[in-house]
Design a protein around this motif. Structure first.
Motif, PDB file in Angstrom:
ATOM      1  N   CYS A 290      -2.599   2.940   8.184  1.00 43.19           N
ATOM      2  CA  CYS A 290      -1.653   2.337   9.135  1.00 43.19           C
ATOM      3  C   CYS A 290      -2.373   2.008  10.427  1.00 43.19           C
TER       4      CYS A 290
ATOM      5  N   CYS B 131      -1.056   1.756  13.366  1.00 39.02           N
ATOM      6  CA  CYS B 131      -0.340   2.172  14.581  1.00 39.02           C
ATOM      7  C   CYS B 131      -0.911   3.428  15.244  1.00 39.02           C
ATOM      8  N   GLY B 132      -1.572   4.256  14.458  1.00 42.26           N
ATOM      9  CA  GLY B 132      -2.303   5.380  15.052  1.00 42.26           C
ATOM     10  C   GLY B 132      -1.462   6.457  15.721  1.00 42.26           C
ATOM     11  N   CYS B 133      -0.251   6.721  15.248  1.00 44.25           N
ATOM     12  CA  CYS B 133       0.555   7.800  15.828  1.00 44.25           C
ATOM     13  C   CYS B 133      -0.207   9.121  15.676  1.00 44.25           C
TER      14      CYS B 133
ATOM     15  N   PHE C  96       0.653  12.186  15.363  1.00 47.99           N
ATOM     16  CA  PHE C  96       1.185  13.268  14.521  1.00 47.99           C
ATOM     17  C   PHE C  96       1.154  12.923  13.036  1.00 47.99           C
ATOM     18  N   CYS C  97       0.613  11.740  12.682  1.00 46.38           N
ATOM     19  CA  CYS C  97       0.833  11.211  11.331  1.00 46.38           C
ATOM     20  C   CYS C  97      -0.469  11.073  10.555  1.00 46.38           C
TER      21      CYS C  97
ATOM     22  N   SER D 217      -1.134   9.165   8.009  1.00 50.67           N
ATOM     23  CA  SER D 217      -1.506   7.759   7.755  1.00 50.67           C
ATOM     24  C   SER D 217      -2.126   7.150   9.000  1.00 50.67           C
ATOM     25  N   GLY D 218      -1.550   7.477  10.142  1.00 46.11           N
ATOM     26  CA  GLY D 218      -2.040   6.931  11.404  1.00 46.11           C
ATOM     27  C   GLY D 218      -3.441   7.430  11.699  1.00 46.11           C
TER      28      GLY D 218
ATOM     29  N   GLY E  60       7.101   5.228   3.749  1.00 46.96           N
ATOM     30  CA  GLY E  60       5.846   5.804   3.279  1.00 46.96           C
ATOM     31  C   GLY E  60       4.710   5.422   4.202  1.00 46.96           C
TER      32      GLY E  60
ATOM     33  N   GLY F  77       2.108   3.393   6.232  1.00 44.03           N
ATOM     34  CA  GLY F  77       2.058   2.053   6.808  1.00 44.03           C
ATOM     35  C   GLY F  77       3.243   1.713   7.687  1.00 44.03           C
ATOM     36  N   GLU F  78       3.062   0.671   8.475  1.00 42.93           N
ATOM     37  CA  GLU F  78       4.141   0.174   9.337  1.00 42.93           C
ATOM     38  C   GLU F  78       4.723  -1.065   8.652  1.00 42.93           C
TER      39      GLU F  78
ATOM     40  N   SER G 187       8.091   2.018  13.604  1.00 41.62           N
ATOM     41  CA  SER G 187       7.669   2.736  14.806  1.00 41.62           C
ATOM     42  C   SER G 187       8.083   1.963  16.056  1.00 41.62           C
TER      43      SER G 187
HETATM   44 FE1  SF4 Z   1       3.030   5.877  13.038  1.00 41.37          FE
HETATM   45 FE2  SF4 Z   1       4.531   5.334  10.876  1.00 41.37          FE
HETATM   46 FE3  SF4 Z   1       2.028   4.378  11.080  1.00 41.37          FE
HETATM   47 FE4  SF4 Z   1       2.421   6.952  10.704  1.00 41.37          FE
HETATM   48  S1  SF4 Z   1       2.937   5.350   9.281  1.00 41.37           S
HETATM   49  S2  SF4 Z   1       0.970   5.999  12.149  1.00 41.37           S
HETATM   50  S3  SF4 Z   1       4.292   7.301  11.866  1.00 41.37           S
HETATM   51  S4  SF4 Z   1       3.735   3.882  12.417  1.00 41.37           S
END
Ligand code: SF4
Ligand code: SAH
Length: 359
Positions: A119, A121-123, A125-126, A128-129, A172, A174-175, A208
């Protein structure tokens, strides 16, 4: 491995196939028969479509691929959450999660599907990020998760007619709104009466907070539900955990949500991961209650699940319960995803991350 040059049959609309059949000198209604094999009988190859002529099957094989990503592992027991790990062409891994309906007498389940490998977006806490972005999934790879789960169910149980999935959540890896065109095309196949035949209200897209794409989604015809991953009620805290907030701060995000709601009615809910001593304060709780009430929106509280290499912690149970109670007292419709839901979401991305680290 090289990516196939032919198009996937799973990204085709009924209309496009009807036109193609007509160009081949075949009856248009044969396209409906093929869709029936794919989306009602969950056939595994063109050769299984026994009421289509051999010549037609040969033409189909020449022009379209019937490839579906194979399962690498399934984890979880019956009546529990199950996680599927799929291996895409080229070797990338993605996950889908199967979530039971929550009552014993129902076999109907929700499938949580991925839209990207990793993903962007790089959150913080995640899983995938944290593992970075590789690529968007194709339409066929998104539809393939739905088909793969239904086919797995048939192999498990031997049932032929009954459907497994009653709902889809796009939550799941990805954004989803960063892969907008492919997502829309895939959902229209899953939603179509000739396809997956799942009502739009049974489909929830989680984001997100890509404000422009939320506005664009408001203009689409189907009434998909929208879940906003809020996770903080002020910009200062949201900026710390979700880089996307620098681009689309809360004011802009919530204005886009308003536009969505104006177009669609009450279709929005908010996701809120509770992280110890970060976003679990009474101040955040009050502000969150204000936002939820403004939208008459449901709030899903998700206690943080451990992610490898991440220092955040889940708040103590008393804090989680207090946060929940306070929202309820403020008149907010709220659920606390203990265990079942919580595990699932954090797990999206985790399985892949662990597998990659092992290799
Ligand atoms: Fe953020 Fe959702 Fe991407 Fe995880 S999958 S980094 S929560 S946007
Ligand atoms: N990218 C979209 C789609 C789903 S992300 C979005 O962010 O909305 C995957 C889901 O897992 C989100 O609901 C996210 O909030 C949740 N999630 C990610 N990491 C988590 C963690 N460590 N604990 C609990 N939930 C988590």
């Amino acid at each position: 491995m090289e990516r196939p040059s032919v198009e996937s049959i799973f990204s085709q609309s009924l209309e496009a196939l009807q036109d193609q059949f007509e160009r081949w000198g075949e009856s248009r209604w044969r396209a409906g028969q093929l869709m029936d094999w794919i989306y009602r009988k969950f056939a595994g190859s063109f050769d299984e479509c026994s009421n289509l002529s051999k010549t037609l099957r040969a033409k189909l094989k020449e022009n379209y691929s019937f490839y579906c990503a194979p399962l690498v592992t399934v984890t979880g027991q019956e009546h529990e959450t199950r996680k599927f790990l799929w291996k895409l062409e080229g070797g990338d891994l993605i996950e889908s999660v199967l979530i039971p309906a929550g009552h014993e007498d129902s076999d109907r389940q929700t499938l949580c599907v991925s839209t990207q490998v990793g993903c962007p977006c790089g959150c913080k806490f995640c899983a995938s990020g944290r593992s970075g972005f590789v690529r968007n999934l194709t339409v066929a790879e998104i539809v393939g998760q739905f088909l793969g789960a239904e086919r797995w169910y048939r192999r498990q149980t031997g049932v032929k007619e009954e459907r497994l999935l009653s709902n889809i959540v796009v939550m799941g890896m990805g954004e989803p709104l960063a892969n907008y065109e492919n997502l829309m095309a895939a959902l229209s196949v899953i939603n179509a009466p000739w396809g997956g035949n799942l009502g739009a209200r049974k489909i929830t897209i989680s984001t997100s907070g890509l404000a422009p794409q939320i506005r664009r989604l408001a203009g689409e015809e189907p009434q998909y539900r929208l879940a906003i991953s809020l996770h903080a009620a002020t910009d200062s805290i949201r900026n710390q955990i979700m880089p996307v907030n620098h681009r689309y701060p809360l004011k802009e995000l919530l204005a886009a949500c308003e536009a969505y709601q104006r177009a669609k009615g009450r279709m929005i809910s908010f996701e809120y991961i509770l992280i110890d001593r970060l976003n679990d304060t009474p101040e955040q709780c009050d502000l969150l209650a204000g936002i939820a009430r403004r939208f008459h929106a449901h709030v899903n509280l998700i206690p943080f699940n451990d992610v490898d290499g991440c220092d955040f912690r889940r708040p103590p149970q008393t804090v989680i319960q207090g946060f929940f109670n306070h929202l309820q007292q403020r008149g907010v419709s709220v659920t606390l995803r203990q265990k079942k839901g919580g595990d699932i979401n954090a797990a999206c991305g985790q399985l892949r991350l662990r597998k990659m680290e092992k290799n």
